[in-house]
Each structure stands twice: as C-alpha cells, then as structure tokens.
Design an enzyme around this catalytic site. Structure first.
Site, mmCIF file in Angstrom:
data_model
loop_
_atom_site.group_PDB
_atom_site.id
_atom_site.type_symbol
_atom_site.label_atom_id
_atom_site.label_comp_id
_atom_site.label_asym_id
_atom_site.label_seq_id
_atom_site.Cartn_x
_atom_site.Cartn_y
_atom_site.Cartn_z
ATOM 1 C CG ASP A 1 -2.076 0.979 1.077
ATOM 2 O OD1 ASP A 1 -3.229 0.521 0.963
ATOM 3 O OD2 ASP A 1 -1.820 2.206 1.052
ATOM 4 C CB ILE A 2 0.830 4.236 -2.189
ATOM 5 C CG1 ILE A 2 1.946 5.102 -2.749
ATOM 6 C CG2 ILE A 2 -0.427 5.046 -1.909
ATOM 7 C CD1 ILE A 2 1.650 5.650 -4.139
ATOM 8 C CG ASN B 1 -12.061 -0.409 3.860
ATOM 9 O OD1 ASN B 1 -12.421 -0.859 4.948
ATOM 10 N ND2 ASN B 1 -10.875 0.148 3.681
ATOM 11 N N GLY C 1 -15.647 3.118 3.735
ATOM 12 C CA GLY C 1 -14.361 3.792 3.571
ATOM 13 C C GLY C 1 -13.610 3.395 2.314
ATOM 14 C CG HIS D 1 -8.615 -2.970 -2.589
ATOM 15 N ND1 HIS D 1 -9.520 -2.219 -3.300
ATOM 16 C CD2 HIS D 1 -8.383 -2.301 -1.444
ATOM 17 C CE1 HIS D 1 -9.818 -1.126 -2.604
ATOM 18 N NE2 HIS D 1 -9.145 -1.161 -1.468
ATOM 19 C CG LEU D 2 -8.133 -9.479 1.488
ATOM 20 C CD1 LEU D 2 -9.524 -9.372 2.090
ATOM 21 C CD2 LEU D 2 -7.890 -10.925 1.036
ATOM 22 C CG HIS D 3 -7.026 -2.742 3.025
ATOM 23 N ND1 HIS D 3 -6.233 -1.638 2.836
ATOM 24 C CD2 HIS D 3 -8.217 -2.451 2.448
ATOM 25 C CE1 HIS D 3 -6.912 -0.706 2.162
ATOM 26 N NE2 HIS D 3 -8.126 -1.176 1.922
#
Ligand code: AMP
Ligand code: ZN
Length: 120
Positions: free
Chosen positions: A34-35, A93, A99, A106-108
């Site tokens: 993640d950026i 999310n 959020g 996508h999966l965090h």
C-alpha cells in the site's frame, strides 16, 4: 483480466502502466505494498478481474475460485512474513460508509502492530 477499464487505478497497476511494489502474485491475483501504509506491514491483494466491489465480484459465476485464490495468496504471503503466528487483519472496505476509495475490489492485509477495535 476480462475488460480494459482504462480509468481504474488497480487495473492500470495490473497492466504495469503504473508502478507498484509487487510483493507476490498468483494465477488470478496480485499483492502489492500500500502506498500509504497504516501498519508496519500493509499490503493490498487485488484480483485480476475488475469488479467495483465485493458484491459485483461475487455476482460472477467463477467468483468462488477467484475469491479462494485471493485469500490463498494473502495467507501464503502472511506465512512468508511469519505474521500467521503474530496475527494480522484482513479488511475489505465497501462503499462510502465502508471507507472504500478505490473502485476495484481489494483485500487489505495489515500486520506488525496490535490492531484496535472497534475500527474507526
Ligand atoms: P480503500 O480505501 O479500501 O479503497 O483502499 C485503497 C487503498 O489503496 C488505500 O489504502 C490507498 O493507500 C491505496 N493506494 C492508492 N493508490 C495506490 C497506489 N498507486 N499504489 C498502492 N496503493 C495505493
Ligand atoms: Zn479495475
């Protein structure tokens, strides 16, 4: 990948048009850093097929296999980083209240510090 979706950030990353730190990949999914990391380890697991969110993603007939691939890649990476032992958090999310800011499912994967609950 099914369609081009030229304006989609993650489709563009998947096509290599925008640089990203690639941490791993499988037949159907990509995992990148993640950026703007929210934890010492913060990765995004992204399915190759464009879907705006989990609802749209699951509406497709092959979704079960793709979802399994997404989670398998996340967990293989967690094992590689030894956070399968210390723990981690997987988050999807969805929509404005959820959020979500990028309209490609996508999966965090978050780890490396104790996570609070409830989430903000
Ligand atoms: P969400 O808010 O759940 O839709 O998650 C989108 C995530 O994508 C956020 O955590 C952002 O920091 C991350 N992000 C946005 N642009 C990029 C990029 N170019 N490369 C990697 N991660 C990004
Ligand atoms: Zn996309």
């Amino acid at each position: 990948m099914s369609k081009a979706h030229p304006g989609c950030l993650f489709c563009r990353i998947l096509r290599g048009e925008i640089p990203a730190t690639v941490l791993g990949r499988s037949e159907r999914s990509l995992i990148i850093a993640d950026i703007a990391p929210q934890a010492p380890l913060h990765a995004l697991v992204i399915p190759a097929r464009h879907a705006a969110d989990i609802g749209e993603f699951m509406a497709e007939s092959d979704a079960d296999a793709e979802l399994a691939d997404l989670f398998a890649l996340a967990l293989a990476f967690a094992k590689e980083k030894n956070i399968d032992r210390t723990g981690h958090r997987l988050v999807i999310n969805t929509g404005s209240d959820g959020g979500q800011t990028v309209g490609h499912l996508h999966l965090h994967l978050l780890a490396g510090r104790p996570m609070g609950w409830p989430p903000g």
